[in-house]
Design a protein around this motif. Structure first.
Motif, short mmCIF file in Angstrom:
data_model
loop_
_atom_site.label_atom_id
_atom_site.label_comp_id
_atom_site.label_asym_id
_atom_site.label_seq_id
_atom_site.Cartn_x
_atom_site.Cartn_y
_atom_site.Cartn_z
N GLU A 59 0.83 -1.20 0.00
CA GLU A 59 0.00 0.00 0.00
C GLU A 59 0.87 1.25 0.00
O GLU A 59 0.68 2.18 -0.79
CB GLU A 59 -0.92 0.02 1.23
CG GLU A 59 -1.90 1.19 1.19
CD GLU A 59 -2.27 1.74 2.55
OE1 GLU A 59 -1.86 1.16 3.58
OE2 GLU A 59 -2.95 2.77 2.59
N LEU A 60 1.86 1.29 0.91
CA LEU A 60 2.71 2.47 0.99
C LEU A 60 3.53 2.63 -0.29
O LEU A 60 3.67 3.73 -0.83
CB LEU A 60 3.64 2.38 2.21
CG LEU A 60 4.55 3.59 2.40
CD1 LEU A 60 3.74 4.86 2.60
CD2 LEU A 60 5.50 3.39 3.57
N LEU A 61 4.07 1.52 -0.78
CA LEU A 61 4.87 1.62 -2.00
C LEU A 61 4.02 2.12 -3.16
O LEU A 61 4.47 2.92 -3.98
CB LEU A 61 5.50 0.26 -2.34
CG LEU A 61 6.54 -0.23 -1.31
CD1 LEU A 61 7.07 -1.60 -1.71
CD2 LEU A 61 7.69 0.77 -1.17
N GLY A 62 2.77 1.68 -3.21
CA GLY A 62 1.86 2.16 -4.25
C GLY A 62 1.61 3.64 -4.13
O GLY A 62 1.60 4.38 -5.12
N LEU A 63 1.45 4.09 -2.89
CA LEU A 63 1.22 5.51 -2.64
C LEU A 63 2.44 6.32 -3.09
O LEU A 63 2.31 7.39 -3.71
CB LEU A 63 0.97 5.72 -1.14
CG LEU A 63 0.57 7.12 -0.70
CD1 LEU A 63 -0.83 7.45 -1.19
CD2 LEU A 63 0.62 7.24 0.83
N LEU A 64 3.61 5.81 -2.79
CA LEU A 64 4.84 6.53 -3.14
C LEU A 64 5.05 6.55 -4.66
O LEU A 64 5.51 7.54 -5.22
CB LEU A 64 6.02 5.92 -2.41
CG LEU A 64 5.97 6.14 -0.89
CD1 LEU A 64 6.98 5.26 -0.17
CD2 LEU A 64 6.19 7.60 -0.54
N ARG A 65 4.70 5.46 -5.30
CA ARG A 65 4.79 5.44 -6.76
C ARG A 65 3.85 6.49 -7.36
O ARG A 65 4.21 7.20 -8.30
CB ARG A 65 4.37 4.07 -7.31
CG ARG A 65 5.50 3.08 -7.38
CD ARG A 65 5.01 1.85 -8.13
NE ARG A 65 5.85 0.70 -7.89
CZ ARG A 65 6.92 0.41 -8.64
NH1 ARG A 65 7.24 1.18 -9.66
NH2 ARG A 65 7.64 -0.65 -8.36
N ALA A 95 3.55 12.81 8.09
CA ALA A 95 2.88 11.64 8.66
C ALA A 95 1.93 10.98 7.66
O ALA A 95 1.48 9.86 7.88
CB ALA A 95 2.11 12.04 9.91
N VAL A 96 1.67 11.66 6.56
CA VAL A 96 0.78 11.05 5.56
C VAL A 96 1.44 9.80 4.96
O VAL A 96 0.78 8.95 4.39
CB VAL A 96 0.39 12.07 4.46
CG1 VAL A 96 1.50 12.29 3.45
CG2 VAL A 96 -0.88 11.61 3.75
N PHE A 97 2.76 9.68 5.14
CA PHE A 97 3.46 8.50 4.63
C PHE A 97 3.73 7.46 5.73
O PHE A 97 4.58 6.60 5.57
CB PHE A 97 4.78 8.92 3.97
CG PHE A 97 4.58 9.78 2.76
CD1 PHE A 97 3.87 9.32 1.67
CD2 PHE A 97 5.11 11.07 2.71
CE1 PHE A 97 3.68 10.12 0.55
CE2 PHE A 97 4.92 11.87 1.60
CZ PHE A 97 4.20 11.40 0.52
N ALA A 98 3.04 7.55 6.84
CA ALA A 98 3.23 6.55 7.88
C ALA A 98 2.57 5.24 7.45
O ALA A 98 1.53 5.25 6.81
CB ALA A 98 2.61 7.04 9.19
N GLU A 99 3.19 4.14 7.83
CA GLU A 99 2.57 2.83 7.61
C GLU A 99 1.42 2.68 8.60
O GLU A 99 1.60 2.90 9.80
CB GLU A 99 3.58 1.72 7.89
CG GLU A 99 4.60 1.52 6.81
CD GLU A 99 4.09 0.61 5.69
OE1 GLU A 99 2.86 0.52 5.50
OE2 GLU A 99 4.94 0.03 5.01
N LEU A 100 0.25 2.32 8.12
CA LEU A 100 -0.90 2.18 9.00
C LEU A 100 -1.70 0.97 8.56
O LEU A 100 -2.66 1.09 7.79
CB LEU A 100 -1.76 3.45 8.95
CG LEU A 100 -1.07 4.70 9.49
CD1 LEU A 100 -1.67 5.96 8.88
CD2 LEU A 100 -1.18 4.75 11.01
N ARG A 110 -7.74 4.97 -2.28
CA ARG A 110 -7.16 3.67 -2.60
C ARG A 110 -7.48 2.64 -1.54
O ARG A 110 -7.65 1.47 -1.81
CB ARG A 110 -5.65 3.81 -2.72
CG ARG A 110 -5.22 4.54 -3.94
CD ARG A 110 -4.78 3.58 -5.00
NE ARG A 110 -3.58 2.88 -4.61
CZ ARG A 110 -2.50 2.79 -5.38
NH1 ARG A 110 -2.47 3.36 -6.55
NH2 ARG A 110 -1.45 2.12 -4.96
N ARG A 111 -7.47 3.12 -0.32
CA ARG A 111 -7.61 2.24 0.81
C ARG A 111 -9.09 1.92 1.10
O ARG A 111 -9.41 0.98 1.79
CB ARG A 111 -6.98 2.96 2.00
CG ARG A 111 -7.12 2.32 3.30
CD ARG A 111 -5.98 1.38 3.52
NE ARG A 111 -6.26 0.60 4.70
CZ ARG A 111 -5.36 -0.03 5.42
NH1 ARG A 111 -4.10 0.03 5.06
NH2 ARG A 111 -5.71 -0.71 6.46
#
Ligand code: ADP
Ligand code: ZN
Ligand code: ZN
Length: 770
Positions: A113-119, A347-352, A388-389
């Protein structure tokens, strides 16, 4: 992007020879629960300014999961990277491809999920993937060595560690032996291991680095309670008003993604809505992400939410934390043990893993936009993430951005309104204007305002004077020849700071001793023009000799403690008059404050930035919201040369709707956001010709693409010279996001190929600064 650096690295890359070294033994093990892909080539994101991933080989049998950190050779260095893909083939010649040096099993891999967000961020903001991914991580995870964490992770013997015969292990490594023996019995966390020896932390690091010990990558050591629903005490302080209840119900009823705009006047109880929403999410076992604009506000809010949820694990994430704290908090979020994550934009890039709700407070605030490197808007990324989530997101503000407001009106977001103040009896402050051209002024403060302050003093109530300029006076002038204190490195003026007798440039930091005669004609009669916080402070001190005056600006709050102490003073009623910049406007609750004076807001009315009026309106509503929050009615006095300006009239009538409607109509006519999507190409360099040549070529390339975007002219930046660099820009607009993105996709490779010696350029998508 620093283009020169890119070229250099490109050259380096070509020279890199693949010396396929044997993988070190510590990467030859499997990590328990990680689902791994056993292909031979991994594609790694590295913090280098190239829009590409880098291929490396991993030895047979090595477990590598996507999202895991790895240490790889790069040129003559080694770097830490993040595995983005596992593939079977590569385009690189086999003899050039190098082997991974070490796979870091010290923390759980980043989620898909995080990697997708960063992409997505990398694509959308046109910023290279490697730096995007790495910049989202806490500093400690960006270093090329394993980390040891305190609570969350448990450690155990690796396969090779388990196979180890302790009798053959060097006797002098006493602590390491003890740790290995302990871990042979059971997995332990750092705290448990520290009971063996004070140096257990350091020794554990060695064992992890050597591959004998590994952390439980999936952090299965979490307390089981965290997985499901929870009971927690919740300080339900208030019965919600009808409007608050409706807002809470609407969000709670949302199935999957929905974006809500909570438009509530100051003091309407938006925070209470957040609290109730959080409560319902926590009960279902979810995590909440709460984004706030200001690092200054986080300790206060942290304290507040702790009180409301005494048993809930709440952590904060912002740049004011130490590296250790930030890592620790980040990992708690990643492990799912932090239930509420309160943070600034990063913090928008925190793993949750159990994220169930995002709240963006003061969503209109421009601090959500990062102004360098990855120029992201945390608010917009948060919306994308929620979408996305498949979870709801709430944007809250008393003065929503016109973008969000427009989206709520057009039905893309859902509008929720809080139209009254939550506290019975609390009213909005009365707002009136004083025409500075028709009144007696004392160094920028009108006699009427001074009299009002005098009355507050007599009643032992607090007053606040708001002026968005620090220093004594924004410029020093010679009365003889008209010389002005310009900065020799910038196109701006140097600000007079009388306290320490200096002229300072607020753009580049250059400073000089205050001259006692005109540097141009020698005349001794120098005149400070205009006012800043220091001057206002001294005028007040002269007039009200007995009053306790406190100045709050960046100069007076340099240390972390200073602002905290000032707030305590204000709350303890040890202050009569506050003088401050926008620092004072945001989110603070000062119960004894009944008068707000606004000095000199007119600049924004004729600014070249089309958002200046929107920002001013928001700022004045915020600062006005400080007055009369408790039982005492508040009053706001605005000093202006344009008392009939629609902005001030709307403010007096507390009419955000009307104001927003007129602004939106103007924006639509002029073809500005939110009716258009923008991208700004900025360039700066020492040579004017170079800067303009680059931008003109960029423009020609853009025109030649013949895509459906509007390409404006190359123009100087608002500050055309800063720190001896000439600055200029080129704006591109598209009627649809998709059009603009398509264009940027085609344009960026052309920009990368343009000669750009001795200059820096950058693309800013959805820019807020002009
Ligand atoms: P906002 O964030 O919208 O400016 P706050 O959430 O700070 O407003 O609320 C303003 C004040 O009203 C606070 O003191 C809060 O405790 C109080 N308050 C909020 N909701 C209620 C309610 N339903 N009943 C009584 N007081 C309330
Ligand atoms: Zn002069
Ligand atoms: Zn300067």
């Amino acid at each position: 992007m620093p283009f020169k650096k890119v070229q250099k690295i490109g050259v380096q890359l070509k020279q890199v020879k693949g010396t396929a070294t044997e993988a070190s033994p510590q990467i030859g093990r499997l990590v328990g629960a990680v689902s791994h892909v056993n292909l031979n080539i991994i594609r790694v994101a590295l913090d280098v300014p190239l829009a590409t991933l880098f291929d490396y080989t991993v030895a047979e049998g090595v477990a590598v999961a996507i999202g895991q950190r790895v240490i790889v050779p790069f040129g003559r260095r080694q770097m830490v990277g993040v595995v983005m893909e596992c593939v079977a083939t590569t385009e690189m010649a086999p003899e050039r491809i190098k082997a991974v040096k070490q796979v870091l099993y010290d923390s759980a891999p980043l989620s898909a999920e995080l990697l997708g967000l960063l992409r997505f961020c990398s694509d959308y903001y046109r910023y290279p993937i490697g730096p995007t991914v790495l910049s989202a991580l806490p500093t400690r995870l960006r270093l090329d060595k394993p980390i040891i964490s305190k609570v969350i992770l448990s450690y155990r013997l690796s396969a090779s560690g388990a196979a180890l015969d302790l009798d053959t292990f060097p006797k002098r490594k006493v602590v390491q032996r003890r740790i290995l023996a302990k871990l042979a019995e059971q997995p332990c966390n750092l705290v448990q291991l520290k009971s063996l020896s004070a140096t257990a932390g350091a020794q554990l690091k060695v064992l992890v680095a050597e591959g004998w010990v590994e952390s439980d990558a999936l952090a299965t050591s979490l307390s089981p309670a965290c997985g499901g629903g929870e009971q927690h005490t919740f300080d339900n302080a208030h019965t919600l008003t009808d409007e608050q209840q409706q807002a809470v119900d609407a969000v709670t009823a949302a199935q999957g993604y929905a974006c809500f705009l909570l438009h509530g006047i100051t003091g309407s109880g938006k925070t209470e809505v957040y609290v109730h929403l959080m409560h319902s999410v926590l009960q279902r076992g979810g995590q909440v992400l709460l984004l706030v604009p200001e690092i200054n506000l986080t300790p206060q809010l942290e304290h507040y939410f702790h009180n409301r949820f005494p048993e809930v694990n709440l952590i904060s994430l912002h740049s004011g934390l130490s590296e250790g704290e930030r890592l620790h908090n980040w990992q708690q979020a990643q492990a799912g043990v932090a239930q509420i994550v309160l943070g600034t934009r990063l913090a928008v890039f925190a793993e949750l893993p159990r994220l169930a709700l995002i709240i963006v407070d003061e969503e209109h605030d421009s601090s959500f936009k990062q102004q360098d490197f990855l120029r992201y808007s945390a608010r917009d990324v948060a919306i994308f993430r929620a979408n996305r989530r498949g979870v709801p997101i709430m944007l809250g503000s008393a003065t929503p951005s016109l973008e969000s407001y427009h989206n709520a009106q057009s039905g893309r977001y859902r509008m929720l309104r809080l139209t009254g103040r939550a506290l019975a009896g609390a009213r909005l402050p009365a707002v009136r204007c004083i025409n500075i051209n028709q009144t007696v002024m004392h160094h920028g403060i009108s006699e009427n305002l001074l009299r009002e302050i005098g009355q507050r003093l007599a009643r032992r109530e607090q007053s606040l004077l708001f002026i968005n300029r620090r220093g004594y006076a924004p410029v020093l002038m010679c009365t003889g020849c008209g010389w002005l204190s310009g900065c020799k490195h910038c196109a701006g003026k140097m600000v007079l700071h009388l306290n320490d007798q200096r002229l300072r440039c607020h753009h580049c930091g250059y400073q000089l001793r205050m001259p006692h005669a005109c540097p141009s004609c020698g005349n001794a009669d120098l005149l400070p023009l205009g006012s800043g916080t220091q001057r206002v402070e001294s005028v007040l001190q002269e007039r009200f000799t007995e009053a306790r005056i406190l100045r709050v600006d960046r100069d007076s709050t340099r240390s972390k403690r200073a602002w905290q102490m000032m707030r305590e003073q204000i709350h303890a009623n040890e202050v009569d008059i506050l003088v401050g910049t926008q620092m004072l406007a945001k989110g603070h609750d000062f119960p004894a404050l009944t008068l707000v004076g606004v000095l000199n807001p007119d600049g924004a009315l004729y600014s070249s930035d089309f958002r200046a009026a929107e920002k001013l309106f928001a700022q004045l509503v915020q600062v006005a919201g400080r007055a009369g929050r408790a039982d005492k009615p508040g009053e706001v006095i605005i000093q202006t040369a344009f008392p009939d300006h629609p902005l001030f009239l709307a403010l007096q009538n507390h009419d955000f709707e009307g104001w927003a409607a007129s602004q939106l109509a103007e924006r639509q006519m002029a073809g500005f956001p939110p009716f258009m999507y923008q991208a700004m190409l900025r360039a700066e360099g020492k040579q004017e010709t170079g800067v303009y040549a680059f931008l003109n070529q960029a423009r020609a390339a853009a025109v030649a693409l013949r895509l459906t975007v509007e390409i404006l002219g190359v123009v100087p930046a608002a500050l055309p010279r800063r720190a001896n660099h000439i600055r200029a820009q080129l704006l591109i607009q598209g009627a649809k996001r998709k059009d603009l993105q398509q264009f940027l996709c085609a344009w960026q490779p052309l920009l990368d190929a343009l000669p750009a010696q001795k200059l820096r350029w950058s693309l800013d998508i959805d820019p807020l600064e002009f």
